[in-house]
Design a protein around this motif. Sequence first.
Motif, PDB file in Angstrom:
ATOM      1  N   GLY A 301       0.706  -1.182   0.131  1.00  0.00           N
ATOM      2  CA  GLY A 301       0.117   0.044  -0.067  1.00  0.00           C
ATOM      3  C   GLY A 301       0.900   1.233   0.031  1.00  0.00           C
ATOM      4  O   GLY A 301       2.159   1.318  -0.312  1.00  0.00           O
ATOM      5  N   VAL A 302      -0.006   2.204   0.362  1.00  0.00           N
ATOM      6  CA  VAL A 302       0.773   3.732   0.202  1.00  0.00           C
ATOM      7  C   VAL A 302       0.494   4.491   1.534  1.00  0.00           C
ATOM      8  O   VAL A 302      -0.596   4.188   2.087  1.00  0.00           O
ATOM      9  CB  VAL A 302       0.086   4.541  -1.119  1.00  0.00           C
ATOM     10  N   LYS A 303       1.382   5.262   2.164  1.00  0.00           N
ATOM     11  CA  LYS A 303       0.997   6.084   3.043  1.00  0.00           C
ATOM     12  C   LYS A 303      -0.352   7.073   2.876  1.00  0.00           C
ATOM     13  O   LYS A 303      -0.150   7.469   1.797  1.00  0.00           O
ATOM     14  CB  LYS A 303       2.249   6.974   3.449  1.00  0.00           C
ATOM     15  N   ARG A 304      -1.024   7.079   3.769  1.00  0.00           N
ATOM     16  CA  ARG A 304      -2.305   8.027   3.892  1.00  0.00           C
ATOM     17  C   ARG A 304      -3.222   7.397   2.943  1.00  0.00           C
ATOM     18  O   ARG A 304      -4.277   8.138   2.467  1.00  0.00           O
ATOM     19  CB  ARG A 304      -1.851   9.389   3.610  1.00  0.00           C
ATOM     20  N   ARG A 305      -3.170   6.076   2.429  1.00  0.00           N
ATOM     21  CA  ARG A 305      -4.107   5.586   1.680  1.00  0.00           C
ATOM     22  C   ARG A 305      -4.815   4.203   2.522  1.00  0.00           C
ATOM     23  O   ARG A 305      -4.072   3.324   2.573  1.00  0.00           O
ATOM     24  CB  ARG A 305      -3.901   4.901   0.203  1.00  0.00           C
ATOM     25  N   GLN A 306      -5.906   4.378   3.492  1.00  0.00           N
ATOM     26  CA  GLN A 306      -6.215   3.413   4.388  1.00  0.00           C
ATOM     27  C   GLN A 306      -5.126   3.076   5.149  1.00  0.00           C
ATOM     28  O   GLN A 306      -5.155   1.822   5.480  1.00  0.00           O
ATOM     29  CB  GLN A 306      -7.126   2.540   3.481  1.00  0.00           C
ATOM     30  N   GLU A 307      -4.344   4.041   5.334  1.00  0.00           N
ATOM     31  CA  GLU A 307      -3.120   3.537   6.522  1.00  0.00           C
ATOM     32  C   GLU A 307      -3.353   3.362   7.976  1.00  0.00           C
ATOM     33  O   GLU A 307      -4.050   4.259   8.393  1.00  0.00           O
ATOM     34  CB  GLU A 307      -2.012   4.686   6.153  1.00  0.00           C
ATOM     35  N   VAL A 308      -3.004   2.165   8.291  1.00  0.00           N
ATOM     36  CA  VAL A 308      -3.050   1.917   9.986  1.00  0.00           C
ATOM     37  C   VAL A 308      -2.040   2.831  10.505  1.00  0.00           C
ATOM     38  O   VAL A 308      -0.988   2.374  10.559  1.00  0.00           O
ATOM     39  CB  VAL A 308      -3.010   0.594  10.137  1.00  0.00           C
ATOM     40  N   LYS A 309      -2.501   3.913  11.135  1.00  0.00           N
ATOM     41  CA  LYS A 309      -1.521   4.796  12.021  1.00  0.00           C
ATOM     42  C   LYS A 309      -1.038   4.070  13.344  1.00  0.00           C
ATOM     43  O   LYS A 309      -0.212   4.064  13.809  1.00  0.00           O
ATOM     44  CB  LYS A 309      -2.077   5.910  12.312  1.00  0.00           C
ATOM     45  N   GLY A 310      -1.838   3.083  13.862  1.00  0.00           N
ATOM     46  CA  GLY A 310      -1.574   2.470  15.254  1.00  0.00           C
ATOM     47  C   GLY A 310      -2.960   2.152  15.894  1.00  0.00           C
ATOM     48  O   GLY A 310      -4.188   2.618  15.597  1.00  0.00           O
ATOM     49  N   GLU A 311      -2.888   1.529  17.046  1.00  0.00           N
ATOM     50  CA  GLU A 311      -4.112   1.170  18.112  1.00  0.00           C
ATOM     51  C   GLU A 311      -3.722   1.441  19.255  1.00  0.00           C
ATOM     52  O   GLU A 311      -2.337   0.919  19.907  1.00  0.00           O
ATOM     53  CB  GLU A 311      -4.380  -0.448  17.470  1.00  0.00           C
ATOM     54  N   ALA A 312      -4.485   1.591  20.132  1.00  0.00           N
ATOM     55  CA  ALA A 312      -4.319   2.109  21.471  1.00  0.00           C
ATOM     56  C   ALA A 312      -5.624   2.068  22.211  1.00  0.00           C
ATOM     57  O   ALA A 312      -6.807   2.443  21.865  1.00  0.00           O
ATOM     58  CB  ALA A 312      -3.627   3.206  21.622  1.00  0.00           C
ATOM     59  N   GLN A 313      -5.627   1.386  23.375  1.00  0.00           N
ATOM     60  CA  GLN A 313      -6.820   1.108  24.265  1.00  0.00           C
ATOM     61  C   GLN A 313      -7.942   0.504  23.268  1.00  0.00           C
ATOM     62  O   GLN A 313      -8.901   0.723  23.429  1.00  0.00           O
ATOM     63  CB  GLN A 313      -7.532   2.246  24.863  1.00  0.00           C
ATOM     64  N   GLY A 314      -7.718  -0.419  22.467  1.00  0.00           N
ATOM     65  CA  GLY A 314      -8.539  -1.278  21.507  1.00  0.00           C
ATOM     66  C   GLY A 314      -8.998  -0.436  20.456  1.00  0.00           C
ATOM     67  O   GLY A 314     -10.068  -0.793  19.698  1.00  0.00           O
ATOM     68  N   GLU A 418     -11.125  16.431  20.897  1.00  0.00           N
ATOM     69  CA  GLU A 418     -11.783  16.575  22.238  1.00  0.00           C
ATOM     70  C   GLU A 418     -13.049  15.432  22.139  1.00  0.00           C
ATOM     71  O   GLU A 418     -13.281  14.667  23.141  1.00  0.00           O
ATOM     72  CB  GLU A 418     -11.906  17.717  23.029  1.00  0.00           C
ATOM     73  N   GLU A 419     -13.813  15.684  21.151  1.00  0.00           N
ATOM     74  CA  GLU A 419     -15.009  15.104  21.256  1.00  0.00           C
ATOM     75  C   GLU A 419     -14.747  13.600  20.709  1.00  0.00           C
ATOM     76  O   GLU A 419     -15.380  12.700  21.020  1.00  0.00           O
ATOM     77  CB  GLU A 419     -16.024  15.894  20.241  1.00  0.00           C
ATOM     78  N   ILE A 420     -13.957  13.368  19.932  1.00  0.00           N
ATOM     79  CA  ILE A 420     -13.699  11.903  19.293  1.00  0.00           C
ATOM     80  C   ILE A 420     -13.014  11.208  20.185  1.00  0.00           C
ATOM     81  O   ILE A 420     -13.386  10.213  20.330  1.00  0.00           O
ATOM     82  CB  ILE A 420     -13.005  12.048  17.953  1.00  0.00           C
ATOM     83  N   LEU A 421     -12.242  11.769  21.304  1.00  0.00           N
ATOM     84  CA  LEU A 421     -11.533  11.035  22.371  1.00  0.00           C
ATOM     85  C   LEU A 421     -12.622  10.598  23.297  1.00  0.00           C
ATOM     86  O   LEU A 421     -12.664   9.584  23.799  1.00  0.00           O
ATOM     87  CB  LEU A 421     -10.634  11.871  23.026  1.00  0.00           C
ATOM     88  N   GLY A 443      -2.165  11.066  14.589  1.00  0.00           N
ATOM     89  CA  GLY A 443      -0.986  11.165  15.715  1.00  0.00           C
ATOM     90  C   GLY A 443      -1.270  11.605  17.073  1.00  0.00           C
ATOM     91  O   GLY A 443      -0.981  11.044  18.228  1.00  0.00           O
ATOM     92  N   ARG A 444      -1.994  12.632  16.991  1.00  0.00           N
ATOM     93  CA  ARG A 444      -2.457  13.445  18.302  1.00  0.00           C
ATOM     94  C   ARG A 444      -3.246  12.630  19.070  1.00  0.00           C
ATOM     95  O   ARG A 444      -3.054  12.321  20.360  1.00  0.00           O
ATOM     96  CB  ARG A 444      -2.735  14.723  18.202  1.00  0.00           C
ATOM     97  N   SER A 453       2.514   5.593  17.300  1.00  0.00           N
ATOM     98  CA  SER A 453       2.000   5.289  15.868  1.00  0.00           C
ATOM     99  C   SER A 453       3.010   4.356  15.477  1.00  0.00           C
ATOM    100  O   SER A 453       4.266   3.966  15.925  1.00  0.00           O
ATOM    101  CB  SER A 453       2.009   6.601  15.049  1.00  0.00           C
ATOM    102  N   LEU A 454       2.667   3.670  14.237  1.00  0.00           N
ATOM    103  CA  LEU A 454       3.503   2.547  13.822  1.00  0.00           C
ATOM    104  C   LEU A 454       4.748   3.049  13.180  1.00  0.00           C
ATOM    105  O   LEU A 454       5.814   2.516  13.215  1.00  0.00           O
ATOM    106  CB  LEU A 454       2.751   1.613  12.850  1.00  0.00           C
ATOM    107  N   THR A 455       4.846   4.258  12.550  1.00  0.00           N
ATOM    108  CA  THR A 455       5.934   4.920  12.068  1.00  0.00           C
ATOM    109  C   THR A 455       6.934   5.052  13.302  1.00  0.00           C
ATOM    110  O   THR A 455       8.118   5.005  13.216  1.00  0.00           O
ATOM    111  CB  THR A 455       5.640   6.457  11.299  1.00  0.00           C
TER     112      THR A 455
END
Length: 462
Positions: A301-314, A418-421, A443-444, A453-455
Amino acid sequence: MASLAGILKQQGYLVTGSDQNVYPPMSHFLKDLSIPVLEGYKAENLHPAPDLVIVGNVITKLNPEAVELSRLAIPYLSLPQALQAFAMKGKKSIVICGTHGKTTTTALIAWVLENAGLDPSFMVGGIPLNFGKSFKLGGGPYFVIEGDEYDTAFFDKGPKFLHYSPWLTVLTSIEFDHADIYRDLDHVRQSFQKLIHLIPSDGLLIANHDDPVVMAEVKHARCPVITYSLESGGDWKASDIAVREDFTFLKAGNREGGILEIKTPMYGRHNVSNLLSTLPLSGFLGIEAENLLKGLETFQGVKRRQEVKGEAQGILVLDDFAHHPTAVRETVQAVKEKYRHRRLVAAFEPRSNSSRRNVFQEQYASSFHRADLIMIPEPPMKEKIAVEERFSSSGLVEELNRKGLSAFYFADTALLLEEILRQSRAGDVVLFMSNGAFDDLPGRMLARLGGISLTEKKIFDS
């Protein structure tokens, strides 16, 4: 422009640049290449005077550096002119064009050729994960390039792809886009008509049979045309598409009765459609089926095309470049099908020159129906758009709520974060979509969740 800078640096030139706002992944890419980028446009950036200036298409004739460029009479080229002069000469051009899917398809084709031992050169408007960079100068006969229909420069208002001497061309789709330079769909079609006319009789046009506008235009080609489709009618057609765990499985057959069983990490109907273009291309270039299938299976794949940035707290965080309403719809649908047992939170930033205009106001209301929760901020830089032409984020949210969807409007990205968190929970997939940096919300968000992040993980592990 960053890719071209990398090509020139590899060829031994001293390269510097100017930009208003450099953001990842290209900011990291340029830093790794030790190419300095000056923040902001100033006349003094051209002192001492360089031997050549390459002018990107965001630069207007009133830009301070453009004015100084004219005053000093320094030689200058557009990006496509520079590519032809420094990188593409003597190569056969494989040009990937269309409103959607150019970047991923270009990266995929480059990887298929690389995997087949053809040592291609390429330039793509993103960073393919298989290569780790957005360009390559190979020793083989082919140059694979993403052909953009956007204008070339302030001194050349024609589309960039007309400069690439197309020999083999892939045409994925034709829709109205770039409302800042095109009047309507007919105006867009005129550019693609010119491109199709440039393909020589000994070349090849590979076209998406599922797009009626594409099929109307390819009738005028002087070269052979081979089509592909998810529906019926294409010379190559997909069937038995199934997403299982980390791979998509499908069969692809041609009119001669040939069948290929394909395994790929790519998912979503739009990506499967783009993948099909590699089948006639491989046949035309004499690539063995074994090498083709290996390339499709190992494409990352390509960065920023359905790219998995990471996973935290599920909570899984994805980053995507989607901005046209069709691309947003296809991306949301693909992610929901991939993660069908998880709640999908979609955050969309209307940032492109077209999405900040109300030309697509109604279409966006049909782009989010597969999302469980939708969050949309106020468009950035809206003051650059006339009031009567401005896109309304609050209006879109109201329309989505009328359709029974759960959508929220935010005056800025800080409030959105803030709301998405607050609303996200374990098991969610959070999809960020923007053709800009989106204030690095992916990233934030991971940082606030205590993740990495995976990077960053790769850098830490190394």
